[in-house]
Structure formats: C-alpha cells, structure tokens
Scaffold this motif. Structure first.
Motif, PDB file in Angstrom:
ATOM      1  N   SER A  53       0.656-100.123  17.619  1.00  0.00           N
ATOM      2  CA  SER A  53       0.347 -99.325  16.081  1.00  0.00           C
ATOM      3  C   SER A  53      -0.562 -98.349  16.786  1.00  0.00           C
ATOM      4  N   VAL A  54      -0.490 -97.053  15.908  1.00  0.00           N
ATOM      5  CA  VAL A  54      -1.462 -95.958  16.437  1.00  0.00           C
ATOM      6  C   VAL A  54      -2.069 -95.539  15.145  1.00  0.00           C
ATOM      7  N   LYS A  55      -3.418 -95.075  15.241  1.00  0.00           N
ATOM      8  CA  LYS A  55      -4.042 -94.300  13.984  1.00  0.00           C
ATOM      9  C   LYS A  55      -4.701 -93.058  14.578  1.00  0.00           C
ATOM     10  N   LEU A  56      -4.309 -92.082  13.881  1.00  0.00           N
ATOM     11  CA  LEU A  56      -4.856 -90.599  14.283  1.00  0.00           C
ATOM     12  C   LEU A  56      -5.253 -89.943  12.818  1.00  0.00           C
ATOM     13  N   LYS A 195      -4.184 -92.035   2.561  1.00  0.00           N
ATOM     14  CA  LYS A 195      -5.393 -92.461   1.952  1.00  0.00           C
ATOM     15  C   LYS A 195      -5.092 -93.970   1.403  1.00  0.00           C
ATOM     16  N   ASP A 196      -3.814 -94.216   1.172  1.00  0.00           N
ATOM     17  CA  ASP A 196      -3.563 -95.417   0.805  1.00  0.00           C
ATOM     18  C   ASP A 196      -3.515 -96.461   1.722  1.00  0.00           C
ATOM     19  N   ILE A 197      -3.078 -96.130   3.015  1.00  0.00           N
ATOM     20  CA  ILE A 197      -2.958 -97.165   3.922  1.00  0.00           C
ATOM     21  C   ILE A 197      -3.843 -96.865   5.225  1.00  0.00           C
ATOM     22  N   GLN A 198      -4.844 -96.201   5.094  1.00  0.00           N
ATOM     23  CA  GLN A 198      -5.768 -95.811   6.026  1.00  0.00           C
ATOM     24  C   GLN A 198      -6.592 -97.256   6.491  1.00  0.00           C
ATOM     25  N   CYS A 199      -6.798 -98.091   5.341  1.00  0.00           N
ATOM     26  CA  CYS A 199      -7.577 -99.273   5.840  1.00  0.00           C
ATOM     27  C   CYS A 199      -6.722-100.270   6.553  1.00  0.00           C
TER      28      CYS A 199
END
Length: 223
Positions: A53-56, A195-199
């Motif tokens: 997984s990647v978070k940017l 915004k809904d899934i950033q956590c």
C-alpha cells in the motif's frame, strides 16, 4: 532475475487502427483508446508492488485499507478475493491512460512512486486501467481499479512471442483517476473520498495475505 522469467519489451499499440492478429490483442469499436483483450491470449502477471500500500497525502491518494474484519461481506473484499482466484478477469475492458489529460501530472506522480520515474517513462504509452466489479450491480463499474502495463516477451520471435498484462497497482477506492458525480467535480470527489479513507492503515499485503498466496508476485525488475 530467474532464467525462466519472460524477457519483456514495450510494444506500442495506441495507434493501431485494425485488429493486430499477431499481437493477440485487438481493438474493437467503441470509445477511443479502449483496448479489448477479452478473447486475447494475453497472460496476467502481478508485480509485488500490487500488495504494497501507498499513501501520498500531497496528491490525495491512498490504497491502505481498514482492518480486515471491517471488510467482511463488502464489495471490496468480494472483488479482491475474486481477482486472486481468477486473475484473467483483468483481460476485460482495458482503457489506456492518456498522460496528456487534465490531472496527468498527479497520475504520473502516483505511478512514479510505485514504478520509479525511469520505468514509467519506458512504458508510458502502454499503461492501462481496468475495473473489477463482482457485486450485484453488474451494470456499473464500481470503484475498484487495477493498473497494468501491456508488454511483450521474446519480441520478434514468432514462435515464442507472448503478450502480457502486468498488474502493478491496485486502487480500491478509484483515487488514481477519480470521477465526479451529479454536481460534484472530479477534484472534489477525490478530496472527499481521500478524507473518508485517509485514516486507514492496513496494508493490502497484510489484509489479504492468505488470498495473495494464490498469486506468484514478481519483482519490479522483471519488466
């Protein structure tokens, strides 16, 4: 790289007008830049990048998941489990990614984070998107997307040349190429979904570790 691994090379197909029988892939009537590989002999291959997984935050992208128990009986779980059991569903409804489109720099930045700039530049003309939707709403595409590279092994060798679709990125929330709805713009839809899934913090490879055991993931340097 294993000596048994295919040797890939790019093969441009975006300007093909008629069906290219030798390639095993053909264009059909429909929207521009849509590739139909439903009846092709293209083989499916997954890179290890698919299960990382990647978070940017800078470009409002993430493919991290909630904890697995929260996904029970959801369309996301159904789609990913089906994909692991039957990877050939990725042969259907492939749409080319045009990197001269609006928001293309954002799309590039996401893919560079996954593939690296040099590798993306090499395959820039043969990047495709497809959807996986095994839910009851079969007339809709849903949000689950997979991004692939079209590659050729043993190019020029008539007897041994093979077509491959190489999956490199799973986008379960449709955030790479977001689409707006009703009076909501593409950008606003993207920001709202992020915004809904950033956590979410569960890595794809951890959440679906058991299912991914069915897939022989390859290192990035195979392409």
């Amino acid at each position: 790289m294993s000596t048994n691994s295919p040797i890939f090379n790019t093969k441009l197909i975006t300007n093909v007008v008629k069906a290219n029988i030798s390639s095993g892939l053909s264009l059909i009537n429909g929207p521009a830049n849509v590739l139909n590989a439903h009846n092709a002999q293209a083989k499916i291959l997954f890179l290890k990048t698919c299960k990382k997984s990647v978070k940017l935050p800078g470009v409002s992208f993430s493919n991290y998941l909630p904890e697995r128990f929260l996904l029970h009986d959801t369309s996301l779980e159904t789609n990913l489990c089906t994909l692991c059991k039957n990877p050939n569903i990725l042969q259907c409804d492939l749409t080319s990614i045009a990197f001269n489109r609006e928001n293309s720099n954002r799309i590039k930045s996401i893919m560079i984070n996954v593939l690296g700039e040099e590798k993306l530049d090499e395959y820039l003309d043969v990047v495709y998107e497809t959807y996986v939707n095994c839910d009851d709403t079969l007339d809709q595409r849903g949000t689950f997307r997979v991004f692939l590279i079209y590659a050729i092994s043993n190019p020029g060798n008539i007897e041994n040349e093979e077509n491959w679709l190489v999956a490199f990125l799973i986008d379960p929330f449709h955030l790479v190429c977001p689409v707006g709805y009703k009076n909501v713009s593409n950008e606003d839809a993207m920001k709202k979904k992020y915004k809904d899934i950033q956590c979410y913090t569960e890595d794809l490879g951890i959440a679906f570790k058991k299912e991914f055991e069915n897939i022989d993931f390859k290192e990035l340097d195979i392409i």
